[in-house]
Design a protein around this motif. Structure first.
Motif, PDB file in Angstrom:
ATOM      1  N   ALA A 166       0.832  -1.205   0.000  1.00 52.67           N
ATOM      2  CA  ALA A 166       0.000   0.000   0.000  1.00 52.67           C
ATOM      3  C   ALA A 166       0.865   1.254   0.000  1.00 52.67           C
ATOM      4  O   ALA A 166       0.579   2.218  -0.722  1.00 52.67           O
ATOM      5  N   LEU A 167       1.928   1.252   0.796  1.00 52.71           N
ATOM      6  CA  LEU A 167       2.839   2.402   0.811  1.00 52.71           C
ATOM      7  C   LEU A 167       3.514   2.577  -0.541  1.00 52.71           C
ATOM      8  O   LEU A 167       3.718   3.709  -1.006  1.00 52.71           O
ATOM      9  N   LEU A 168       3.863   1.486  -1.188  1.00 55.42           N
ATOM     10  CA  LEU A 168       4.458   1.543  -2.521  1.00 55.42           C
ATOM     11  C   LEU A 168       3.489   2.158  -3.517  1.00 55.42           C
ATOM     12  O   LEU A 168       3.861   3.057  -4.286  1.00 55.42           O
ATOM     13  N   ALA A 169       2.247   1.718  -3.506  1.00 54.02           N
ATOM     14  CA  ALA A 169       1.252   2.241  -4.439  1.00 54.02           C
ATOM     15  C   ALA A 169       0.981   3.726  -4.196  1.00 54.02           C
ATOM     16  O   ALA A 169       0.916   4.521  -5.144  1.00 54.02           O
ATOM     17  N   VAL A 170       0.855   4.115  -2.931  1.00 57.17           N
ATOM     18  CA  VAL A 170       0.589   5.521  -2.607  1.00 57.17           C
ATOM     19  C   VAL A 170       1.768   6.393  -3.013  1.00 57.17           C
ATOM     20  O   VAL A 170       1.594   7.483  -3.578  1.00 57.17           O
ATOM     21  N   THR A 171       2.989   5.929  -2.763  1.00 50.62           N
ATOM     22  CA  THR A 171       4.171   6.695  -3.143  1.00 50.62           C
ATOM     23  C   THR A 171       4.256   6.863  -4.650  1.00 50.62           C
ATOM     24  O   THR A 171       4.564   7.959  -5.143  1.00 50.62           O
ATOM     25  N   LEU A 172       3.980   5.799  -5.404  1.00 53.33           N
ATOM     26  CA  LEU A 172       4.027   5.904  -6.860  1.00 53.33           C
ATOM     27  C   LEU A 172       2.961   6.847  -7.397  1.00 53.33           C
ATOM     28  O   LEU A 172       3.230   7.660  -8.294  1.00 53.33           O
ATOM     29  N   VAL A 173       1.754   6.798  -6.846  1.00 61.56           N
ATOM     30  CA  VAL A 173       0.678   7.681  -7.310  1.00 61.56           C
ATOM     31  C   VAL A 173       0.997   9.137  -6.972  1.00 61.56           C
ATOM     32  O   VAL A 173       0.856  10.023  -7.823  1.00 61.56           O
ATOM     33  N   LEU A 174       1.439   9.396  -5.748  1.00 62.11           N
ATOM     34  CA  LEU A 174       1.785  10.765  -5.367  1.00 62.11           C
ATOM     35  C   LEU A 174       2.979  11.281  -6.163  1.00 62.11           C
ATOM     36  O   LEU A 174       2.998  12.447  -6.583  1.00 62.11           O
ATOM     37  N   GLY A 175       3.971  10.437  -6.374  1.00 62.01           N
ATOM     38  CA  GLY A 175       5.137  10.847  -7.157  1.00 62.01           C
ATOM     39  C   GLY A 175       4.779  11.149  -8.593  1.00 62.01           C
ATOM     40  O   GLY A 175       5.226  12.152  -9.165  1.00 62.01           O
ATOM     41  N   LEU A 176       3.953  10.310  -9.192  1.00 61.33           N
ATOM     42  CA  LEU A 176       3.530  10.541 -10.570  1.00 61.33           C
ATOM     43  C   LEU A 176       2.679  11.800 -10.672  1.00 61.33           C
ATOM     44  O   LEU A 176       2.852  12.601 -11.607  1.00 61.33           O
ATOM     45  N   THR A 177       1.801  12.007  -9.707  1.00 61.36           N
ATOM     46  CA  THR A 177       0.974  13.218  -9.696  1.00 61.36           C
ATOM     47  C   THR A 177       1.840  14.469  -9.558  1.00 61.36           C
ATOM     48  O   THR A 177       1.657  15.447 -10.293  1.00 61.36           O
ATOM     49  N   ALA A 178       2.784  14.451  -8.633  1.00 62.04           N
ATOM     50  CA  ALA A 178       3.658  15.604  -8.433  1.00 62.04           C
ATOM     51  C   ALA A 178       4.509  15.876  -9.665  1.00 62.04           C
ATOM     52  O   ALA A 178       4.692  17.025 -10.074  1.00 62.04           O
ATOM     53  N   PHE A 179       5.015  14.818 -10.274  1.00 61.58           N
ATOM     54  CA  PHE A 179       5.884  14.988 -11.443  1.00 61.58           C
ATOM     55  C   PHE A 179       5.116  15.559 -12.635  1.00 61.58           C
ATOM     56  O   PHE A 179       5.576  16.490 -13.292  1.00 61.58           O
ATOM     57  N   ILE A 180       3.945  15.011 -12.899  1.00 62.95           N
ATOM     58  CA  ILE A 180       3.169  15.469 -14.061  1.00 62.95           C
ATOM     59  C   ILE A 180       2.653  16.887 -13.850  1.00 62.95           C
ATOM     60  O   ILE A 180       2.721  17.717 -14.763  1.00 62.95           O
ATOM     61  N   THR A 181       2.154  17.188 -12.661  1.00 57.24           N
ATOM     62  CA  THR A 181       1.614  18.525 -12.435  1.00 57.24           C
ATOM     63  C   THR A 181       2.708  19.586 -12.330  1.00 57.24           C
ATOM     64  O   THR A 181       2.416  20.771 -12.433  1.00 57.24           O
ATOM     65  N   SER A 182       3.949  19.182 -12.146  1.00 59.33           N
ATOM     66  CA  SER A 182       5.027  20.170 -12.084  1.00 59.33           C
ATOM     67  C   SER A 182       5.302  20.802 -13.445  1.00 59.33           C
ATOM     68  O   SER A 182       5.954  21.847 -13.516  1.00 59.33           O
ATOM     69  N   PHE A 183       4.803  20.214 -14.517  1.00 60.28           N
ATOM     70  CA  PHE A 183       4.987  20.798 -15.841  1.00 60.28           C
ATOM     71  C   PHE A 183       4.075  22.002 -16.080  1.00 60.28           C
ATOM     72  O   PHE A 183       4.275  22.747 -17.027  1.00 60.28           O
ATOM     73  N   PHE A 184       3.074  22.184 -15.228  1.00 64.90           N
ATOM     74  CA  PHE A 184       2.113  23.270 -15.381  1.00 64.90           C
ATOM     75  C   PHE A 184       2.320  24.269 -14.246  1.00 64.90           C
ATOM     76  O   PHE A 184       2.139  23.942 -13.078  1.00 64.90           O
ATOM     77  N   HIS A 185       2.661  25.496 -14.619  1.00 62.38           N
ATOM     78  CA  HIS A 185       3.001  26.519 -13.637  1.00 62.38           C
ATOM     79  C   HIS A 185       1.846  26.801 -12.671  1.00 62.38           C
ATOM     80  O   HIS A 185       2.069  27.035 -11.484  1.00 62.38           O
ATOM     81  N   SER A 186       0.635  26.769 -13.167  1.00 65.84           N
ATOM     82  CA  SER A 186      -0.515  27.109 -12.326  1.00 65.84           C
ATOM     83  C   SER A 186      -0.887  26.006 -11.333  1.00 65.84           C
ATOM     84  O   SER A 186      -1.687  26.244 -10.427  1.00 65.84           O
ATOM     85  N   LEU A 187      -0.320  24.826 -11.467  1.00 65.88           N
ATOM     86  CA  LEU A 187      -0.625  23.716 -10.558  1.00 65.88           C
ATOM     87  C   LEU A 187       0.468  23.513  -9.513  1.00 65.88           C
ATOM     88  O   LEU A 187       0.647  22.402  -8.997  1.00 65.88           O
ATOM     89  N   HIS A 188       1.182  24.591  -9.158  1.00 65.14           N
ATOM     90  CA  HIS A 188       2.301  24.442  -8.230  1.00 65.14           C
ATOM     91  C   HIS A 188       1.848  24.022  -6.839  1.00 65.14           C
ATOM     92  O   HIS A 188       2.595  23.341  -6.131  1.00 65.14           O
ATOM     93  N   LEU A 189       0.637  24.398  -6.425  1.00 62.79           N
ATOM     94  CA  LEU A 189       0.160  23.958  -5.103  1.00 62.79           C
ATOM     95  C   LEU A 189      -0.016  22.445  -5.058  1.00 62.79           C
ATOM     96  O   LEU A 189       0.433  21.779  -4.120  1.00 62.79           O
ATOM     97  N   LEU A 190      -0.679  21.908  -6.073  1.00 63.51           N
ATOM     98  CA  LEU A 190      -0.876  20.452  -6.138  1.00 63.51           C
ATOM     99  C   LEU A 190       0.461  19.734  -6.249  1.00 63.51           C
ATOM    100  O   LEU A 190       0.699  18.726  -5.576  1.00 63.51           O
ATOM    101  N   SER A 191       1.332  20.254  -7.073  1.00 63.33           N
ATOM    102  CA  SER A 191       2.627  19.626  -7.291  1.00 63.33           C
ATOM    103  C   SER A 191       3.466  19.606  -6.016  1.00 63.33           C
ATOM    104  O   SER A 191       4.048  18.577  -5.656  1.00 63.33           O
ATOM    105  N   SER A 192       3.534  20.724  -5.331  1.00 58.76           N
ATOM    106  CA  SER A 192       4.377  20.782  -4.145  1.00 58.76           C
ATOM    107  C   SER A 192       3.800  19.961  -2.987  1.00 58.76           C
ATOM    108  O   SER A 192       4.536  19.262  -2.285  1.00 58.76           O
ATOM    109  N   TRP A 193       2.478  19.997  -2.784  1.00 55.43           N
ATOM    110  CA  TRP A 193       1.881  19.218  -1.695  1.00 55.43           C
ATOM    111  C   TRP A 193       1.920  17.719  -1.982  1.00 55.43           C
ATOM    112  O   TRP A 193       2.195  16.914  -1.088  1.00 55.43           O
ATOM    113  N   ALA A 194       1.642  17.332  -3.234  1.00 60.10           N
ATOM    114  CA  ALA A 194       1.720  15.905  -3.580  1.00 60.10           C
ATOM    115  C   ALA A 194       3.155  15.409  -3.475  1.00 60.10           C
ATOM    116  O   ALA A 194       3.400  14.284  -3.024  1.00 60.10           O
TER     117      ALA A 194
END
Length: 103
Positions: free
Chosen positions: A26-54
């Protein structure tokens, strides 16, 4: 002839101990989902809140997952998730941070 009955998994990257690890998985799955979310949203300047918190949550969950992990398979996936979460976190911080520049 005992070695003919058991495959040698000691040298395999994805070797497991043939036991269930529900917490670690479960920790592996959560880490992968949060990491993927943070990485993808970091490409969009306006999503910096989601990117940094994820990214921050992914780093914390992944660090705990590394602490309790038991197999190489778990550690391998956690490192991938931690790397993606770290990149997403730092780019999100560069774009505005955790609070959008309010603090």
């Amino acid at each position: 002839m005992a070695q003919a009955l058991r495959p040698n998994t000691a040298g395999s990257l994805f070797a497991t101990d043939d036991k269930r690890h529900p917490l670690q998985d479960a920790l592996l799955a959560v880490t992968l989902v949060l990491g993927l979310t943070a990485f993808i949203t970091s490409f969009f300047h306006s999503l910096h809140l989601l990117s940094s918190w994820a990214g921050l949550a992914g780093i914390v969950v992944g660090a705990y997952g590394q602490w309790v992990s038991e197999t190489t398979r778990e550690r391998f996936g956690l490192i991938l998730g931690l790397g993606a979460a770290g990149v997403g976190f730092f780019i999100g911080m560069a774009h505005g941070g955790l609070f959008g520049g309010v603090l």
